[in-house]
Design an enzyme around this catalytic site. Structure first.
Site, PDB file in Angstrom:
ATOM      1  N   GLU A 386       0.853  -1.224   0.000  1.00 30.89           N
ATOM      2  CA  GLU A 386       0.000   0.000   0.000  1.00 30.89           C
ATOM      3  C   GLU A 386       0.873   1.252   0.000  1.00 30.89           C
ATOM      4  O   GLU A 386       0.551   2.261   0.628  1.00 30.89           O
ATOM      5  CB  GLU A 386      -0.997  -0.029   1.154  1.00 30.89           C
TER       6      GLU A 386
HETATM    7  C1  LIG Z   1       3.580  -9.610  -0.170  1.00 28.21           C
HETATM    8  C2  LIG Z   1       3.059  -8.503  -1.030  1.00 28.21           C
HETATM    9  C3  LIG Z   1       1.696  -8.335  -1.145  1.00 28.21           C
HETATM   10  C4  LIG Z   1       1.185  -7.324  -1.961  1.00 28.21           C
HETATM   11  N1  LIG Z   1      -0.167  -7.194  -2.108  1.00 28.21           N
HETATM   12  C5  LIG Z   1      -0.648  -6.329  -3.054  1.00 28.21           C
HETATM   13  C6  LIG Z   1      -2.033  -6.302  -3.367  1.00 28.21           C
HETATM   14  O1  LIG Z   1      -2.856  -6.994  -2.754  1.00 28.21           O
HETATM   15  N2  LIG Z   1      -2.462  -5.493  -4.361  1.00 28.21           N
HETATM   16  C7  LIG Z   1      -1.595  -4.701  -5.062  1.00 28.21           C
HETATM   17  O2  LIG Z   1      -2.046  -3.995  -5.970  1.00 28.21           O
HETATM   18  N3  LIG Z   1      -0.267  -4.692  -4.776  1.00 28.21           N
HETATM   19  C8  LIG Z   1       0.221  -5.490  -3.795  1.00 28.21           C
HETATM   20  N4  LIG Z   1       1.556  -5.499  -3.509  1.00 28.21           N
HETATM   21  C9  LIG Z   1       2.456  -4.602  -4.224  1.00 28.21           C
HETATM   22  C10 LIG Z   1       3.051  -3.508  -3.357  1.00 28.21           C
HETATM   23  O3  LIG Z   1       2.099  -2.512  -3.082  1.00 28.21           O
HETATM   24  C11 LIG Z   1       4.290  -2.973  -4.091  1.00 28.21           C
HETATM   25  O4  LIG Z   1       5.266  -4.005  -4.002  1.00 28.21           O
HETATM   26  C12 LIG Z   1       4.803  -1.686  -3.508  1.00 28.21           C
HETATM   27  O5  LIG Z   1       3.915  -0.622  -3.756  1.00 28.21           O
HETATM   28  C13 LIG Z   1       6.195  -1.310  -4.060  1.00 28.21           C
HETATM   29  O6  LIG Z   1       6.240  -1.447  -5.439  1.00 28.21           O
HETATM   30  P1  LIG Z   1       7.453  -2.290  -6.087  1.00 28.21           P
HETATM   31  O7  LIG Z   1       7.512  -3.593  -5.394  1.00 28.21           O
HETATM   32  O8  LIG Z   1       7.288  -2.311  -7.542  1.00 28.21           O
HETATM   33  O9  LIG Z   1       8.755  -1.496  -5.699  1.00 28.21           O
HETATM   34  P2  LIG Z   1       9.442  -0.322  -6.564  1.00 28.21           P
HETATM   35  O10 LIG Z   1       8.425   0.688  -6.906  1.00 28.21           O
HETATM   36  O11 LIG Z   1      10.222  -0.942  -7.658  1.00 28.21           O
HETATM   37  O12 LIG Z   1      10.416   0.301  -5.479  1.00 28.21           O
HETATM   38  C14 LIG Z   1      11.762  -0.159  -5.249  1.00 28.21           C
HETATM   39  C15 LIG Z   1      12.381   0.807  -4.225  1.00 28.21           C
HETATM   40  O13 LIG Z   1      12.417   2.127  -4.758  1.00 28.21           O
HETATM   41  C16 LIG Z   1      11.784   3.046  -3.876  1.00 28.21           C
HETATM   42  N5  LIG Z   1      11.114   4.094  -4.632  1.00 28.21           N
HETATM   43  C17 LIG Z   1      10.316   3.954  -5.722  1.00 28.21           C
HETATM   44  N6  LIG Z   1       9.852   5.150  -6.130  1.00 28.21           N
HETATM   45  C18 LIG Z   1      10.313   6.071  -5.247  1.00 28.21           C
HETATM   46  C19 LIG Z   1      10.179   7.473  -5.106  1.00 28.21           C
HETATM   47  N7  LIG Z   1       9.423   8.195  -5.935  1.00 28.21           N
HETATM   48  N8  LIG Z   1      10.799   8.087  -4.055  1.00 28.21           N
HETATM   49  C20 LIG Z   1      11.565   7.375  -3.194  1.00 28.21           C
HETATM   50  N9  LIG Z   1      11.743   6.035  -3.283  1.00 28.21           N
HETATM   51  C21 LIG Z   1      11.116   5.384  -4.289  1.00 28.21           C
HETATM   52  C22 LIG Z   1      10.782   2.187  -3.098  1.00 28.21           C
HETATM   53  O14 LIG Z   1      10.437   2.783  -1.863  1.00 28.21           O
HETATM   54  C23 LIG Z   1      11.574   0.883  -2.925  1.00 28.21           C
HETATM   55  O15 LIG Z   1      12.442   0.994  -1.830  1.00 28.21           O
HETATM   56  C24 LIG Z   1       2.077  -6.463  -2.656  1.00 28.21           C
HETATM   57  C25 LIG Z   1       3.465  -6.641  -2.498  1.00 28.21           C
HETATM   58  C26 LIG Z   1       3.952  -7.647  -1.724  1.00 28.21           C
HETATM   59  C27 LIG Z   1       5.449  -7.803  -1.602  1.00 28.21           C
END
Ligand SMILES: Cc1cc2nc3c(=O)[nH]c(=O)nc-3n(C[C@H](O)[C@H](O)[C@H](O)COP(=O)(O)OP(=O)(O)OC[C@H]3O[C@@H](n4cnc5c(N)ncnc54)[C@H](O)[C@@H]3O)c2cc1C
Length: 407
Positions: A386
């Site tokens: 989230e």
């Molecule tokens: C177990 C699990 C359950 C989940 N359940 C759901 C679900 O039910 N529904 C759903 O839709 N999603 C779900 N998610 C997805 C989750 O919301 C995303 O994994 C999360 O929002 C981060 O996106 P990402 O993994 O692509 O990381 P990325 O966006 O690739 O981020 C990688 C790193 O870069 C940092 N970063 C990225 N952009 C910025 C910025 N602008 N400023 C500073 N730092 C930044 C992030 O904080 C992180 O440390 C789930 C994820 C997991 C692991």
């Protein structure tokens, strides 16, 4: 600490606590190891009406709001953070329908979600659209009375257990974020299939799936919130759903402290209880203080938010307008900043407290057959989903700058 719960809230809290302690605690290790879905626990939660605590009464709920949901999620997470997602993910599916649904959509979907007859999930994330959720490549093309969905969603919690999904796809890729729209999609719709199941560090009782859409025809009446309004639907949802993640984090932190204190009191080294060392007491004191600060922030924010939400729900029933439209009238502000603050604070507390709980227990704290390491594994996700905590800080920073600009 007395948080002055009403009698009904106390009853909800006690019911959730009893199910957590008597039914979930004995089997939490089984679900963590096997990664099976805890259907027998879902049945207990259904029987106790705990799925319905935050739904309006006209849709079969108990008439509470976010605070009641947090009480339930906190108590279950105090025993098992993964099992709490049976209810929390259903809430994440239901909130956009409560906020943006038409009367017909609410009548069709909310009663089943409120009774727990059908579970819900929320799916916005894609392989290339994580923190930047608007970079969606999943598309929805209007064809007559349907929208045809094509694309892949990933990391969907409650993935294969859910039967109702709120989903985000682009109806107009040329408009970027303003082309994003929201839909309600039912399991069993032709063209909708489950992809890979993820193997995870924590919350292993909660299945996380990839979802595939291949010419999946969704009835146009399942369109949620209007063409190109998907971003508002997602943001409005997160405003009221992020406290649920905070409650999960808080429960995990409290559970870890409970277990660590019990162990440290019994464990003897140098002829005395580990808890009699002042360094252990200081550690426990910091953990307990952080937890109480997290609880105070969470409870005060959700109570204030609920006042607006319940007022908007009542107005919406009379006017026929969406709850979100009414919310904008009753509330002078969006709740984004405070919602981000509780999610950020409670999840950082959970990570710190659970790490310290392992430390307080020493080597046994690191072992799989002792419950403390599971709390640490379960805590980590609350800093990620989230919106990662970096994104929460961005939201808070943005809100502060906006406030400054307003003067
Ligand atoms: C177990 C699990 C359950 C989940 N359940 C759901 C679900 O039910 N529904 C759903 O839709 N999603 C779900 N998610 C997805 C989750 O919301 C995303 O994994 C999360 O929002 C981060 O996106 P990402 O993994 O692509 O990381 P990325 O966006 O690739 O981020 C990688 C790193 O870069 C940092 N970063 C990225 N952009 C910025 C910025 N602008 N400023 C500073 N730092 C930044 C992030 O904080 C992180 O440390 C789930 C994820 C997991 C692991």
């Amino acid at each position: 600490m007395n948080y002055f719960l009403t009698e009904e809230q106390q009853a909800i809290q006690e019911t959730a606590r009893e199910i957590a302690q008597k039914k979930i605690k004995p089997v939490r290790e089984h679900y963590d190891v096997s990664e099976e879905y805890p259907w027998p626990i879902v049945e207990e939660l259904r029987k106790a009406d705990l799925f319905g605590v935050y739904f309006p009464t006209q849709y079969g709920g108990l008439g509470g709001a976010g605070f009641e949901l947090c009480l339930v999620v906190e108590e279950i997470s105090r025993v098992c953070g993964g099992t709490a997602l049976t209810i929390a993910c259903t809430a994440l599916c239901a909130f956009p329908i409560i906020l943006f649904g038409t009367p017909k959509q609410k009548e069709k979907y909310l009663p089943d979600l409120a009774s727990g007859k059908r579970l819900g999930a929320f799916t916005i994330t894609e392989p290339e659209a994580g923190s930047d959720a608007t970079a969606t490549s999943c598309k929805a093309k209007k064809e007559g009375d349907y929208y045809v969905l094509n694309g892949t969603k990933n990391f969907c919690s409650n993935g294969n257990a859910a039967e109702i999904y709120t989903l985000f796809a682009s109806t107009n890729p040329a408009r970027g974020p303003r082309g994003l729209s929201a839909f309600i999609v039912e399991k069993g719709t032709p063209g909708f299939s489950m992809g890979k199941k993820e193997v995870k560090m924590g919350i292993r009782a909660s299945p996380t799936y990839e979802l595939n859409f291949d010419n999946c025809k969704v009835p146009a009446e399942n369109f949620l919130g209007g063409e190109g309004h998907g971003l508002s639907v997602a943001q409005g949802t997160f405003d009221i759903s992020r406290p649920g993640v905070a409650a999960q984090a808080l429960g995990i932190a409290q559970g870890a402290l409970d277990e660590a204190l019990n162990y440290a009191r019994m464990r003897k080294q140098f002829g005395q209880s580990v808890l009699s060392f002042q360094s252990s007491q200081h550690m426990a004191a910091d953990m307990a203080t952080q937890i109480e600060a997290a609880r105070s922030l969470l409870y005060s924010v959700t109570r204030a938010m609920d006042k607006d939400l319940l007022a908007a729900e009542a107005l919406s029933e009379k006017s026929g307008k969406t709850v979100y439209e009414e919310l904008k009238k009753v509330s002078s502000k969006r709740w984004t900043k405070y919602s981000a603050m509780v999610k950020l604070f409670c999840s950082d507390v959970a990570m710190k407290v659970t790490t310290d709980a392992v430390q307080l227990c020493g080597g046994i704290g690191y072992m799989r057959d002792f419950p403390v390491e599971k709390y640490m594994r379960d805590a980590k996700i609350t800093q990620i989903y989230e919106g990662t905590n970096q994104i929460q800080r961005n939201e808070i920073g943005y809100a502060l700058i906006k406030e400054l600009a307003k003067g």
